[in-house]
Design a protein around this motif. Sequence first.
Motif, PDB file in Angstrom:
ATOM      1  N   GLU A 158       0.784  -1.205   0.171  1.00 13.12           N
ATOM      2  CA  GLU A 158      -0.016  -0.294  -0.187  1.00 13.12           C
ATOM      3  C   GLU A 158       0.448   0.978  -0.017  1.00 13.12           C
ATOM      4  O   GLU A 158       0.600   2.882  -0.898  1.00 13.12           O
ATOM      5  CB  GLU A 158      -0.803  -0.029   1.164  1.00 13.12           C
ATOM      6  N   GLU A 203       0.851   3.595  -3.293  1.00 10.11           N
ATOM      7  CA  GLU A 203       0.007   4.768  -3.602  1.00 10.11           C
ATOM      8  C   GLU A 203      -0.517   5.488  -2.819  1.00 10.11           C
ATOM      9  O   GLU A 203      -0.184   6.986  -3.231  1.00 10.11           O
ATOM     10  CB  GLU A 203      -1.319   4.223  -3.335  1.00 10.11           C
ATOM     11  N   GLN A 204      -0.113   5.442  -1.930  1.00 13.74           N
ATOM     12  CA  GLN A 204       0.164   6.500  -0.480  1.00 13.74           C
ATOM     13  C   GLN A 204       1.417   7.714  -0.404  1.00 13.74           C
ATOM     14  O   GLN A 204       1.190   8.981  -0.715  1.00 13.74           O
ATOM     15  CB  GLN A 204       0.757   5.860   1.074  1.00 13.74           C
ATOM     16  N   ARG A 245       2.328   8.066  -3.816  1.00 13.21           N
ATOM     17  CA  ARG A 245       1.908   8.251  -5.198  1.00 13.21           C
ATOM     18  C   ARG A 245       1.286   9.837  -4.716  1.00 13.21           C
ATOM     19  O   ARG A 245       1.602  10.996  -5.917  1.00 13.21           O
ATOM     20  CB  ARG A 245       1.122   7.382  -6.185  1.00 13.21           C
ATOM     21  N   LYS A 246       0.208   9.767  -3.722  1.00 16.46           N
ATOM     22  CA  LYS A 246      -0.517  10.726  -3.583  1.00 16.46           C
ATOM     23  C   LYS A 246       0.272  11.951  -2.696  1.00 16.46           C
ATOM     24  O   LYS A 246      -0.647  12.710  -2.983  1.00 16.46           O
ATOM     25  CB  LYS A 246      -2.430   9.844  -2.352  1.00 16.46           C
ATOM     26  N   LEU A 247       0.999  11.604  -2.072  1.00 13.32           N
ATOM     27  CA  LEU A 247       1.997  12.048  -1.275  1.00 13.32           C
ATOM     28  C   LEU A 247       2.883  13.332  -2.374  1.00 13.32           C
ATOM     29  O   LEU A 247       3.156  14.664  -2.224  1.00 13.32           O
ATOM     30  CB  LEU A 247       3.017  11.460  -0.145  1.00 13.32           C
ATOM     31  N   CYS A 248       3.374  11.950  -3.843  1.00 13.54           N
ATOM     32  CA  CYS A 248       4.709  12.713  -3.706  1.00 13.54           C
ATOM     33  C   CYS A 248       2.997  14.300  -5.138  1.00 13.54           C
ATOM     34  O   CYS A 248       3.656  15.217  -5.389  1.00 13.54           O
ATOM     35  CB  CYS A 248       4.645  11.614  -5.350  1.00 13.54           C
ATOM     36  N   LEU A 249       1.770  14.276  -5.671  1.00 11.31           N
ATOM     37  CA  LEU A 249       0.955  14.850  -5.929  1.00 11.31           C
ATOM     38  C   LEU A 249       0.901  16.096  -5.075  1.00 11.31           C
ATOM     39  O   LEU A 249       0.476  17.064  -5.371  1.00 11.31           O
ATOM     40  CB  LEU A 249      -0.563  14.084  -5.677  1.00 11.31           C
ATOM     41  N   LEU A 250       1.284  15.782  -4.041  1.00 14.12           N
ATOM     42  CA  LEU A 250       1.226  16.939  -2.854  1.00 14.12           C
ATOM     43  C   LEU A 250       2.726  18.021  -3.464  1.00 14.12           C
ATOM     44  O   LEU A 250       2.772  18.932  -2.015  1.00 14.12           O
ATOM     45  CB  LEU A 250       0.369  16.256  -1.505  1.00 14.12           C
ATOM     46  N   SER A 272       4.752   4.714  -8.888  1.00  9.12           N
ATOM     47  CA  SER A 272       3.749   5.801  -8.563  1.00  9.12           C
ATOM     48  C   SER A 272       4.556   6.528  -8.244  1.00  9.12           C
ATOM     49  O   SER A 272       4.302   8.120  -7.934  1.00  9.12           O
ATOM     50  CB  SER A 272       3.462   5.026  -7.213  1.00  9.12           C
ATOM     51  N   SER A 292       4.719   8.394 -11.052  1.00 12.28           N
ATOM     52  CA  SER A 292       3.859   9.300 -12.249  1.00 12.28           C
ATOM     53  C   SER A 292       3.077  10.499 -10.927  1.00 12.28           C
ATOM     54  O   SER A 292       2.814  11.690 -11.540  1.00 12.28           O
ATOM     55  CB  SER A 292       2.803   8.568 -11.392  1.00 12.28           C
ATOM     56  N   GLY A 293       3.417  10.644  -9.409  1.00 10.47           N
ATOM     57  CA  GLY A 293       2.792  11.591  -8.498  1.00 10.47           C
ATOM     58  C   GLY A 293       3.564  13.081  -8.331  1.00 10.47           C
ATOM     59  O   GLY A 293       3.460  14.222  -8.971  1.00 10.47           O
TER      60      GLY A 293
END
Length: 142
Positions: free
Chosen positions: A10, A13-14, A16-21, A52, A55-56
């Motif tokens: 997991e 995905e975590q 990726r989301k943090l890299c989006l931030l 991931s 990607s982020g």
Amino acid sequence: MARPTDYRQEYAEQARKLCLLGFTDKQLAVFFGVNESTINRWKQKYPEFCKSIKSGKVIADAQVVESLFNRATGIEVTEVEVRDDGKKKVKRVTKKHIPPDPTAQIFWLKNRQPELWREKSTVANEVKIETSPISSIFEQSK
């Protein structure tokens, strides 16, 4: 005997989301409670984790580029204001033009076309070496 990895599926995905931030690898390490070198090992050992993160970061960077471009070129925005006067709701839609920002334009040009827009500092140094009368006396006595 090597210590078992703390990596979990997991985390991809975590991350990726943090890299989006906008998280960096160092910040990911703090979040996961590991060293940055561990993040680098996980990227090598777990391809989905590496993918991931990339990607982020690509998506986050693209959003920043788009925002900078809009600041540099100007943009039309639509604002929606909803007011409730107690009896009915009134919706007001306004289109606004946000003009280009010169600072964003300068930043864009300096980074995209540095050979044309970079601030060049030219320093001219002239050094004149003169011999003193004392040194010429020593030269003559040789």
